[in-house]
Write a protein that holds these residues in place. Structure first.
Motif: not given
Length: 333
Positions: A33-36, A41-43, A70-71, A92-95
Motif C-alpha cells: 500500500r505504497v504510492i511511488l 529513486p532519482t539518482p 517520492d512516496a 524504494a526511494v533511497d538513492s
C-alpha cells in the motif's frame, strides 16, 4: 450510510488500484500500500516519504510526483501505516542521498515512522531524518496526540521540501526547509457535520442542526468549542484570529493562505470563506503572497473547512512557485 464502495474492508486497496489505473505516471505497490513516483529513486536526490491514515485524500498519495513526495504510505482509514509499509517506501526511494520522513504529529504515526527509520538504518544503512508537523493551534493535546496535531500545514511542508529536494539540495538543507515551514505555519479547522468511517457505518460524533464545532481535528477529534451556527464572516474570525495571535503574524508579514475543504463542503462555500479570511488579513496588514483553495487535507465526507497561514520570505515563495506535477497539485510544468 451511503457510499460508493464495494466492501468496507477493501476500500483502501480498491482506491489504490483506482489511482494506479488513473495515473500511469505513478507506481503503486499494492501489497505494501505504497504510492511511488514512477522514476523513484532519482539518482542523487533526497527522497521524501510521508503517509498516514486513509480518508484524507488527496493527502498524501495525491501529492506524489515531481516537486513533492517520492512516496506515500496509505494506512487503513484514520489509522497509521505500519512500519513495514514505511520501510518499503523508504527503501524504494533511497538513492543514497538520504530520506526525509514528513510525519503528522499523531502518536501512532510518530511511533511507526520512528520504527521504520530504525529498521532502514539497520538493514540498508539509509540515513533518515524525520520532520514532525504540528501546526494546529486549536488544542495542545487531543485524542491520538501528545502536543499539537499535524493538519493543513502538512501540504505546505511537502510542497516546499519537495521543491528543495527536486533542486538537488542536500538532506540537511531540505530538512531545515521543512522545519522552517512547520515553524512558520499555523492552522485551525471547523466542522458543520461529522464524517462517517465506512467500517463503522455511522457518524463519528453528533452535531445539532444549529451547531458547529470549532477547532476540530481531521479525524473528528473534539475541538475548542461547540457554538451556534453563524455567518461565514463570524466563522472566519473564529478560525483566523487565534492563528494570528499564536505565531504571531504581524503587519507587513507575507503569507501563503490555504483555505482547505474537509471533504463535504463545495467550492462555492470555500470561496466565500476565503473572501472573509482575506478581508481579515487585509485589516491586520498581513499580505497574502500566495493562495490555495480546495479540498486537499480532508476528513472523508465531513462538511467544514480549515485555514492555514504560513509566513514566507522570498526563498520560501520561490520554492512554492517551483514546478510541481502530482495528481492533486500541478503548476509550472
Amino acid at each position: 450510510m451511503k457510499k460508493l464502495i464495494n466492501d468496507p474492508a477493501d476500500i483502501v486497496t480498491d482506491a489504490l488500484a483506482g489511482m494506479a489505473a488513473a495515473h500511469p505516471e505513478l507506481r503503486v505497490d499494492l501489497p505494501n500500500r505504497v504510492i511511488l513516483r514512477q522514476d523513484a529513486p532519482t539518482p542523487g536526490k533526497v527522497g521524501l516519504v510521508s503517509g498516514g491514515g486513509s480518508g484524507h485524500e488527496p493527502l498524501h498519495g495525491g501529492f506524489v510526483g515531481l516537486g513533492m513526495l517520492d512516496a506515500a504510505c496509505a494506512g487503513e482509514v484514520f489509522t497509521s501505516p505500519v512500519p513495514d509499509q514505511i520501510l518499503a517506501a523508504t527503501t524504494a526511494v533511497d538513492s543514497g542521498a538520504g530520506v526525509i520522513h514528513i510525519v503528522k504529529n499523531y502518536t501512532g504515526d510518530v511511533m511507526n515512522f520512528e520504527m521504520a527509520a530504525e529498521l532502514a538504518a539497520a538493514e540498508t544503512g539509509t540515513e533518515v531524518v524525520a520532520v514532525i508537523v504540528d501546526d494546529d493551534v486549536a488544542v495542545q493535546d487531543s485524542l491520538y496526540t501528545a502536543g499539537r496535531r499535524g493538519v493543513g500545514g502538512t501540504l505546505i511542508l511537502e510542497k516546499l521540501a519537495g521543491a528543495a529536494a527536486e533542486q538537488g539540495r542536500p538532506l540537511t538543507t531540505v530538512a531545515d526547509i521543512a522545519r522552517t515551514a512547520n515553524a512558520n505555519s499555523r492552522s485551525m479547522g471547523m466542522a458543520l457535520t461529522s464524517c462517517t468511517v465506512p467500517a463503522v457505518g455511522k457518524p463519528t460524533f453528533e452535531l445539532g442542526e444549529g451547531e458547529v464545532e470549532i477547532g476540530i481535528g481531521i479525524h473528528g477529534e473534539p475541538g475548542r468549542s461547540r457554538v451556534p451556527l453563524a455567518p461565514a464572516r463570524e466563522i472566519a474570525a473564529m478560525l483566523v484570529e487565534p492563528i494570528l495571535v499564536d505565531l504571531p503574524f504581524t503587519k507587513g508579514d507575507k503569507v501563503i493562505c490555504f483555505v482547505n475543504g474537509m471533504g463535504g463542503t463545495p467550492l462555492l462555500e470555500l470561496y466565500v470563506m476565503y473572501n472573509e479570511v482575506a478581508r481579515i488579513l487585509r485589516g491586520q496588514g498581513v499580505e497574502v503572497a500566495r493562495s490555495l483553495v480546495g479540498p486537499y487535507v480532508t476528513s472523508l465526507d465531513m462538511a467544514g473547512c480549515s485555514v492555514t497561514l504560513t509566513k514566507v520570505d522570498d526563498e520560501l515563495l520561490r520554492l512554492w512557485d517551483a514546478p510541481v506535477r502530482t495528481p492533486a497539485l500541478r503548476w509550472g510544468v
